[in-house]
Design an enzyme around this catalytic site. Structure first.
Site, mmCIF file in Angstrom:
data_model
loop_
_atom_site.group_PDB
_atom_site.id
_atom_site.type_symbol
_atom_site.label_atom_id
_atom_site.label_comp_id
_atom_site.label_asym_id
_atom_site.label_seq_id
_atom_site.Cartn_x
_atom_site.Cartn_y
_atom_site.Cartn_z
ATOM 1 N N ASN A 205 0.850 -1.190 0.000
ATOM 2 C CA ASN A 205 0.000 0.000 0.000
ATOM 3 C C ASN A 205 0.889 1.245 0.000
ATOM 4 O OD1 ASN A 205 -2.851 0.920 0.478
ATOM 5 N ND2 ASN A 205 -2.018 1.752 2.399
ATOM 6 N N GLU A 270 -7.291 4.862 0.758
ATOM 7 C CA GLU A 270 -7.315 5.957 1.743
ATOM 8 C C GLU A 270 -7.757 7.267 1.095
ATOM 9 O OE1 GLU A 270 -3.637 6.230 3.983
ATOM 10 O OE2 GLU A 270 -3.394 4.060 4.045
ATOM 11 N N ASP A 272 -8.901 10.683 -0.030
ATOM 12 C CA ASP A 272 -9.424 11.997 0.362
ATOM 13 C C ASP A 272 -8.900 13.018 -0.645
ATOM 14 O OD1 ASP A 272 -6.783 12.202 1.442
ATOM 15 O OD2 ASP A 272 -7.488 12.130 3.514
HETATM 16 C C1 XIL Z 1 -2.930 8.745 9.597
HETATM 17 C C2 XIL Z 1 -4.083 8.757 10.590
HETATM 18 O O1 XIL Z 1 -5.280 9.011 9.924
HETATM 19 C C3 XIL Z 1 -3.835 9.828 11.650
HETATM 20 O O2 XIL Z 1 -4.829 9.774 12.658
HETATM 21 C C4 XIL Z 1 -2.462 9.609 12.281
HETATM 22 O O3 XIL Z 1 -2.189 10.661 13.194
HETATM 23 C C5 XIL Z 1 -1.381 9.572 11.210
HETATM 24 O O4 XIL Z 1 -1.708 8.570 10.262
HETATM 25 N N1 XIL Z 1 -1.026 7.076 5.141
HETATM 26 C C6 XIL Z 1 -1.381 5.982 5.886
HETATM 27 C C7 XIL Z 1 -2.229 6.157 7.092
HETATM 28 O O5 XIL Z 1 -1.079 4.849 5.484
HETATM 29 O O6 XIL Z 1 -1.928 5.211 8.077
HETATM 30 C C8 XIL Z 1 -2.150 7.545 7.662
HETATM 31 O O7 XIL Z 1 -3.106 7.664 8.698
HETATM 32 C C9 XIL Z 1 -2.359 8.570 6.569
HETATM 33 C C10 XIL Z 1 -1.307 8.439 5.500
#
Ligand code: XIL
Length: 355
Positions: A205, A270, A272
């Site tokens: 990932n 993930e 956004d």
């Molecule tokens: C982020 C979380 O959403 C936050 O709460 C934490 O403080 C930091 O990590 N890539 C990833 C995720 O693979 O695990 C991350 O998540 C965002 C970026």
């Protein structure tokens, strides 16, 4: 809120032990008042999931949980399964937070993406600050993967086994694992994960691999070579942390397809889409268009198994804390109201379901 949705939200809350009576009030009279279809249901019609990440502190927010449990058919624990949480002291494991999220998922018939076994961030101090020989670190890594993946054996849809292994230029990221063990740590991690939970789909990932370029090329070469060596690898997760100011990754669909053509699953893990604040109607319309395009790119590739947003509401987005002056990245606003992006995703899913 339409009757069926209100009832299902109330049922979710009741199932979560958060309300004892069917007391959900019709709160939303937004653009969706005559449409009680959920993103999860529409995605399921295409044999996919539409999921949202979640985090343990949010479990005290009943309205939030009502939507999480009714609108989405998959979830990912945003932090609960990271190394700092699961093995806070060497050899001492803690599954309380992960179990809480998994439990919610199971009660709401959501599939569960487990995130993540090996990552250079959010490691416990004992690991960050320790000095280990290669043999010692290999044993630590094996024990961690084996213990955590065994605890969740048979209960998770997939594991992000290794997260963010490459730099932007496609070279290996200099992490404690790479430095001490060399690039072979990735194949080892995958093999140990398979041994511990033979049914979980095993993923690599990363972010900034949505478009074709040096970083996604590195993954393409790596998974090809892992496959040739019969190392267990089932999928690649494209995180999808997009930002309006960087432009849409036009080659996303083509990129997903080339990985799928290797016989792998692919997923947007993930998603956004952030912007500089304040948000305005123009930016929100562009954002909606991008959400629709990402959704359609996934739907166009048979092996694209689903999309996960990195939480669904701006109320709990990680963006403002990490990217200064940016935010408004998710399909629901801070008041849990659907934004134009929500409608755009729903329409994209619906048009695919009809075909
Ligand atoms: C982020 C979380 O959403 C936050 O709460 C934490 O403080 C930091 O990590 N890539 C990833 C995720 O693979 O695990 C991350 O998540 C965002 C970026």
């Amino acid at each position: 809120m339409p009757h069926r949705l209100a009832a299902s939200v109330a049922a979710s809350l009741a199932a979560a032990g958060l309300v004892t009576a069917m007391a959900a009030t019709p709160a939303s009279a937004g653009p969706d008042r005559h449409d009680d279809t959920t993103l999860g249901r529409l995605a399921a019609d295409t044999h996919r999931y539409f999921g949202s990440a979640t985090d343990n502190p949010e479990f005290s927010d009943a309205a939030y949980l009502g939507i999480l449990g009714s609108e989405f058919n998959s979830t990912t624990a945003g932090n609960a399964l990271k190394w700092y949480a699961t093995e806070p002291q060497q050899g001492v494991f803690d599954f309380t937070q992960g179990d809480q999220v998994l439990d919610f998922a199971r009660r709401h018939h959501m599939s569960f993406r487990a995130h993540t076994l090996v990552w250079h961030n959010q490691l416990p101090d004992w690991l960050n600050n320790g000095t280990f020989t290669a043999d010692q670190l290999r044993a630590i890594l094996k024990k961690h993967i084996t213990t955590v993946a065994r605890h969740y054996k048979g209960k998770v849809y997939s594991w992000d086994v290794v997260n963010e292994a490459f730099n932007e230029d496609g070279t290996y990221r200099d992490t404690i694992f790479y430095r001490t063990l060399g690039p072979g740590y990735i194949a080892d991690a995958l093999r140990w994960a398979r041994e511990a939970d033979p049914h979980a789909k095993l993923y690599l990932n990363d972010y900034n691999i949505e478009a074709i370029g040096p970083k996604s090329d590195a993954y393409y070469a790596l998974v090809k070579s892992l496959r040739a060596q019969h190392v267990p690898i089932d999928g690649v997760g494209f995180q999808g942390h997009l930002a309006l100011q960087y432009g849409y990754p036009d080659t996303l669909q083509q990129n997903l397809r080339r990985f799928a053509d290797l016989g792998l699953d692919v997923a947007i893990t993930e998603l956004d889409i952030r912007m500089y604040l304040p948000a305005d109607a123009t930016k929100l319309a562009t954002q909606a268009d991008w959400y629709a395009r990402v959704t359609k790119a996934c739907l166009a590739v048979r092996r694209c198994v689903g999309i996960t947003v990195w939480d669904y509401t701006d109320k709990y987005s990680w963006i403002p804390a990490v990217f200064q002056g940016e935010g408004a990245a998710l399909p629901y606003d801070e008041n849990l109201q659907p934004k134009p992006a929500y409608t755009a995703i729903r329409d994209a899913l619906r048009s695919a379901g009809r075909h």
